[in-house]
Design a protein around this motif. Sequence first.
Motif, PDB file in Angstrom:
ATOM      1  N   ASP A  15       0.191   9.685   2.158  1.00  0.00           N
ATOM      2  CA  ASP A  15       1.307   8.779   2.281  1.00  0.00           C
ATOM      3  C   ASP A  15       1.971   8.916   0.965  1.00  0.00           C
ATOM      4  O   ASP A  15       3.165   8.958   0.784  1.00  0.00           O
ATOM      5  CB  ASP A  15       0.509   7.485   2.255  1.00  0.00           C
ATOM      6  N   LEU A  30      -9.445   7.054  -4.885  1.00  0.00           N
ATOM      7  CA  LEU A  30      -8.167   7.297  -4.997  1.00  0.00           C
ATOM      8  C   LEU A  30      -7.616   7.920  -6.269  1.00  0.00           C
ATOM      9  O   LEU A  30      -6.611   8.628  -6.359  1.00  0.00           O
ATOM     10  CB  LEU A  30      -7.862   5.528  -4.955  1.00  0.00           C
ATOM     11  N   LYS A  36      -5.715   9.611   3.626  1.00  0.00           N
ATOM     12  CA  LYS A  36      -4.305   8.867   4.148  1.00  0.00           C
ATOM     13  C   LYS A  36      -3.763   8.638   2.878  1.00  0.00           C
ATOM     14  O   LYS A  36      -2.491   8.637   2.967  1.00  0.00           O
ATOM     15  CB  LYS A  36      -4.692   7.768   4.964  1.00  0.00           C
ATOM     16  N   PHE A  37      -4.309   8.031   1.864  1.00  0.00           N
ATOM     17  CA  PHE A  37      -3.695   7.562   0.625  1.00  0.00           C
ATOM     18  C   PHE A  37      -2.824   8.724   0.255  1.00  0.00           C
ATOM     19  O   PHE A  37      -1.804   8.563  -0.297  1.00  0.00           O
ATOM     20  CB  PHE A  37      -4.593   6.864  -0.082  1.00  0.00           C
ATOM     21  N   ARG A  38      -3.656   9.776   0.050  1.00  0.00           N
ATOM     22  CA  ARG A  38      -3.051  10.976  -0.458  1.00  0.00           C
ATOM     23  C   ARG A  38      -1.909  11.311   0.153  1.00  0.00           C
ATOM     24  O   ARG A  38      -0.862  11.865  -0.514  1.00  0.00           O
ATOM     25  CB  ARG A  38      -3.982  12.022  -0.699  1.00  0.00           C
ATOM     26  N   ARG A  47       0.832  -1.121   0.120  1.00  0.00           N
ATOM     27  CA  ARG A  47       0.033  -0.066   0.167  1.00  0.00           C
ATOM     28  C   ARG A  47       0.982   1.306  -0.034  1.00  0.00           C
ATOM     29  O   ARG A  47       2.290   1.225   0.138  1.00  0.00           O
ATOM     30  CB  ARG A  47      -0.848   0.090   1.257  1.00  0.00           C
ATOM     31  N   ALA A  48       0.220   2.423  -0.260  1.00  0.00           N
ATOM     32  CA  ALA A  48       0.916   3.607  -0.244  1.00  0.00           C
ATOM     33  C   ALA A  48       2.005   3.917   0.843  1.00  0.00           C
ATOM     34  O   ALA A  48       3.068   4.393   0.573  1.00  0.00           O
ATOM     35  CB  ALA A  48       0.275   4.868  -0.785  1.00  0.00           C
ATOM     36  N   THR A 106      -8.484   1.982   2.013  1.00  0.00           N
ATOM     37  CA  THR A 106      -7.570   2.930   2.801  1.00  0.00           C
ATOM     38  C   THR A 106      -8.498   4.305   2.487  1.00  0.00           C
ATOM     39  O   THR A 106      -8.912   4.683   1.502  1.00  0.00           O
ATOM     40  CB  THR A 106      -6.401   3.228   2.017  1.00  0.00           C
ATOM     41  N   GLY A 143      -2.059   1.574  -5.695  1.00  0.00           N
ATOM     42  CA  GLY A 143      -3.608   1.836  -5.613  1.00  0.00           C
ATOM     43  C   GLY A 143      -4.524   0.496  -5.343  1.00  0.00           C
ATOM     44  O   GLY A 143      -5.494   0.646  -4.931  1.00  0.00           O
ATOM     45  N   ASP A 197      -4.748  -0.567  -1.879  1.00  0.00           N
ATOM     46  CA  ASP A 197      -5.453   0.467  -0.889  1.00  0.00           C
ATOM     47  C   ASP A 197      -6.743   0.377  -1.216  1.00  0.00           C
ATOM     48  O   ASP A 197      -7.717   0.872  -0.519  1.00  0.00           O
ATOM     49  CB  ASP A 197      -4.911   1.893  -1.443  1.00  0.00           C
ATOM     50  N   CYS A 198      -7.363   0.045  -2.642  1.00  0.00           N
ATOM     51  CA  CYS A 198      -8.709  -0.246  -2.881  1.00  0.00           C
ATOM     52  C   CYS A 198      -9.365  -1.355  -2.061  1.00  0.00           C
ATOM     53  O   CYS A 198     -10.312  -1.202  -1.465  1.00  0.00           O
ATOM     54  CB  CYS A 198      -8.942  -0.569  -4.309  1.00  0.00           C
TER      55      CYS A 198
END
Length: 250
Positions: free
Chosen positions: A139, A185, A135-137, A96-97, A131, A123, A126-127
């Motif tokens: 990281d 995402l 938080k994804f952004r 994950r990111a 996530t 990605g 994270d899908c």
Amino acid sequence: MKIQLLYFLERVLLVPCLPFLYFSGKKARGKIKKLPPQSDYQYIPSLSKENTLLIIGESTVAGVGASSPQTTFASNIDLLSFNGFEIHNIGKNGLRAGKLMGLLMGNPAAKEMPFTSAIVMIGANDCFKLTHPKKFRKDLEMFLQFLIMEKGVKKIIIPMVPPVHVFPAIPGLLRFFMRIHRYMLTSEITSLSQKIIPLHFDVSKQDFTGEFFAADGIHPSDLGYSMMAESVFAHFNFIEKKKEAAKPPL
């Protein structure tokens, strides 16, 4: 605000579906064929020492689904570029990111090396793990800024988030939620590409036919990796041509 609202609605819809998703997901995992990685670390030397390329990310970088190291994403990029890059390819299944930094810094050969370009493939997991988009952004942005500020990367390409909602091995209801989360995402990466100048988000559409996928119904086949590499490399060339066209005449 739109993404926050969409994430809230996703959670509201998800709660009553959790029992079904749990059992159908467990059943699907039991049926999915386990395929080995072919390029969790792949180094491809080049006569040109000026162009160094980092390819880093999840199972597509690790070459899961490819039949050999010679048919992975990195090998296809090397072929298309006529060995124009010294390539360090670092992938990990399930990444994950938030783990990108640890993956890079855990590689003795690459952690001290500068790079001129990078391809970050992230990605899908994270899908699957839903996530939080913010938080994804966060990281991902932290890692991209590290590449630019500490590694000297001048050009970063993020290919489209893997189409988790069309994976043949994924149960139908789960695909519905994967489509929503993938959209969120993707929106965050698009926003980052408008903020971070060296970042280019490749949203080229591809034909995800049955032959695109490997035997597990999730990862790309040899043909799939070839198609992915062609799309990313075409975008790479497009960026170069755009840069040349923007130069003032002598």
